[in-house]
Design a protein around this motif. Structure first.
Motif, PDB file in Angstrom:
ATOM      1  N   UNK A   9       0.830  -1.199   0.000  1.00 52.72           N
ATOM      2  CA  UNK A   9       0.000   0.000   0.000  1.00 52.72           C
ATOM      3  C   UNK A   9       0.872   1.260   0.000  1.00 52.72           C
ATOM      4  N   UNK A  10       1.931   1.243   0.775  1.00 55.68           N
ATOM      5  CA  UNK A  10       2.842   2.387   0.820  1.00 55.68           C
ATOM      6  C   UNK A  10       3.497   2.615  -0.536  1.00 55.68           C
ATOM      7  N   UNK A  11       3.921   1.545  -1.176  1.00 56.71           N
ATOM      8  CA  UNK A  11       4.551   1.663  -2.493  1.00 56.71           C
ATOM      9  C   UNK A  11       3.554   2.208  -3.510  1.00 56.71           C
ATOM     10  N   UNK A  12       2.302   1.716  -3.458  1.00 53.83           N
ATOM     11  CA  UNK A  12       1.278   2.199  -4.396  1.00 53.83           C
ATOM     12  C   UNK A  12       0.993   3.679  -4.174  1.00 53.83           C
ATOM     13  N   UNK A  13       0.870   4.097  -2.923  1.00 51.17           N
ATOM     14  CA  UNK A  13       0.623   5.510  -2.643  1.00 51.17           C
ATOM     15  C   UNK A  13       1.783   6.377  -3.098  1.00 51.17           C
ATOM     16  N   UNK A  14       3.007   5.888  -2.921  1.00 52.65           N
ATOM     17  CA  UNK A  14       4.189   6.635  -3.362  1.00 52.65           C
ATOM     18  C   UNK A  14       4.197   6.780  -4.882  1.00 52.65           C
ATOM     19  N   UNK A  15       3.913   5.685  -5.591  1.00 53.23           N
ATOM     20  CA  UNK A  15       3.883   5.739  -7.050  1.00 53.23           C
ATOM     21  C   UNK A  15       2.778   6.667  -7.548  1.00 53.23           C
ATOM     22  N   UNK A  16       1.607   6.620  -6.898  1.00 54.93           N
ATOM     23  CA  UNK A  16       0.521   7.523  -7.282  1.00 54.93           C
ATOM     24  C   UNK A  16       0.923   8.981  -7.058  1.00 54.93           C
ATOM     25  N   UNK A  17       1.571   9.250  -5.927  1.00 54.67           N
ATOM     26  CA  UNK A  17       2.014  10.614  -5.630  1.00 54.67           C
ATOM     27  C   UNK A  17       3.043  11.078  -6.651  1.00 54.67           C
ATOM     28  N   UNK A  18       3.998  10.217  -6.982  1.00 58.34           N
ATOM     29  CA  UNK A  18       5.023  10.601  -7.956  1.00 58.34           C
ATOM     30  C   UNK A  18       4.413  10.818  -9.342  1.00 58.34           C
ATOM     31  N   UNK A  19       3.417  10.002  -9.710  1.00 58.94           N
ATOM     32  CA  UNK A  19       2.743  10.190 -10.997  1.00 58.94           C
ATOM     33  C   UNK A  19       2.013  11.527 -11.026  1.00 58.94           C
ATOM     34  N   UNK A  20       1.329  11.842  -9.919  1.00 58.71           N
ATOM     35  CA  UNK A  20       0.623  13.124  -9.831  1.00 58.71           C
ATOM     36  C   UNK A  20       1.609  14.284  -9.895  1.00 58.71           C
ATOM     37  N   UNK A  21       2.722  14.158  -9.208  1.00 59.01           N
ATOM     38  CA  UNK A  21       3.749  15.197  -9.214  1.00 59.01           C
ATOM     39  C   UNK A  21       4.311  15.385 -10.625  1.00 59.01           C
ATOM     40  N   UNK A  22       4.489  14.291 -11.333  1.00 55.48           N
ATOM     41  CA  UNK A  22       4.998  14.370 -12.705  1.00 55.48           C
ATOM     42  C   UNK A  22       4.014  15.100 -13.615  1.00 55.48           C
ATOM     43  N   UNK A  23       2.720  14.812 -13.472  1.00 56.19           N
ATOM     44  CA  UNK A  23       1.708  15.490 -14.281  1.00 56.19           C
ATOM     45  C   UNK A  23       1.708  16.989 -13.979  1.00 56.19           C
ATOM     46  N   UNK A  24       1.807  17.345 -12.699  1.00 60.84           N
ATOM     47  CA  UNK A  24       1.820  18.758 -12.320  1.00 60.84           C
ATOM     48  C   UNK A  24       3.047  19.454 -12.897  1.00 60.84           C
ATOM     49  N   UNK A  25       4.200  18.800 -12.840  1.00 58.69           N
ATOM     50  CA  UNK A  25       5.419  19.407 -13.387  1.00 58.69           C
ATOM     51  C   UNK A  25       5.321  19.570 -14.907  1.00 58.69           C
ATOM     52  N   UNK A  26       4.764  18.583 -15.585  1.00 56.33           N
ATOM     53  CA  UNK A  26       4.605  18.687 -17.036  1.00 56.33           C
ATOM     54  C   UNK A  26       3.614  19.800 -17.384  1.00 56.33           C
ATOM     55  N   UNK A  27       2.535  19.920 -16.594  1.00 52.41           N
ATOM     56  CA  UNK A  27       1.561  20.979 -16.832  1.00 52.41           C
ATOM     57  C   UNK A  27       2.203  22.344 -16.623  1.00 52.41           C
TER      58      UNK A  27
END
Length: 134
Positions: A87-105
């Motif tokens: 669960x921790x790994x999944x939450x971390x990956x989701x957070x990093x994916x969201x952060x990547x989208x925000x940075x690209x935006x």
């Protein structure tokens, strides 16, 4: 080069080579020279760890029995820890994916501002990424 410097460099170099050769060919190891021995063997350390885990599990189960809760097993604890880790790994990956989208935006909006175009929202950007241009 100055003869004094050559002689001094030769002496220092010779001493270094001598020390290295002495270390390589000395009949005793550094541990033997210092009479160093490990305080406990690796097998004893592993057994102590196993005993500690058994004692902690038994203490936790004693408290759980006093409360009327079901006892824990080692397999159950491992499964629980594994689930928490997943669960921790999944939450971390989701957070990093969201952060990547925000940075690209942010980068896309900076380019759009430079061209004089209006900024887009994160929802618009997600739709453009997914190809849902409806």
């Amino acid at each position: 080069m100055d003869p004094f410097a050559v002689i001094m460099l030769g002496i220092v170099g010779g001493m270094l080579v001598g020390l290295v050769l002495l270390g390589l060919f000395h009949p005793r190891t550094g541990a033997d020279t210092l009479d160093w021995r490990p305080t406990r063997s690796a097998e004893l350390e592993i057994q102590n760890e196993i005993d500690d885990l058994d004692q902690m599990l038994e203490a936790a189960n004693a408290r759980r029995r006093a409360r009327g809760a079901p006892e824990l097993t080692e397999e159950g604890v491992r499964a629980s820890v594994g689930a928490d880790l997943a669960d921790t790994i999944k939450r971390r990956e989701d957070h990093l994916a969201e952060l990547e989208v925000v940075q690209m935006l942010d980068a896309k909006n900076a380019r759009r501002r430079a061209r004089g175009l209006p900024e887009i929202t994160i929802d618009e950007y997600r739709r453009s990424i997914l190809g849902d241009d409806a």
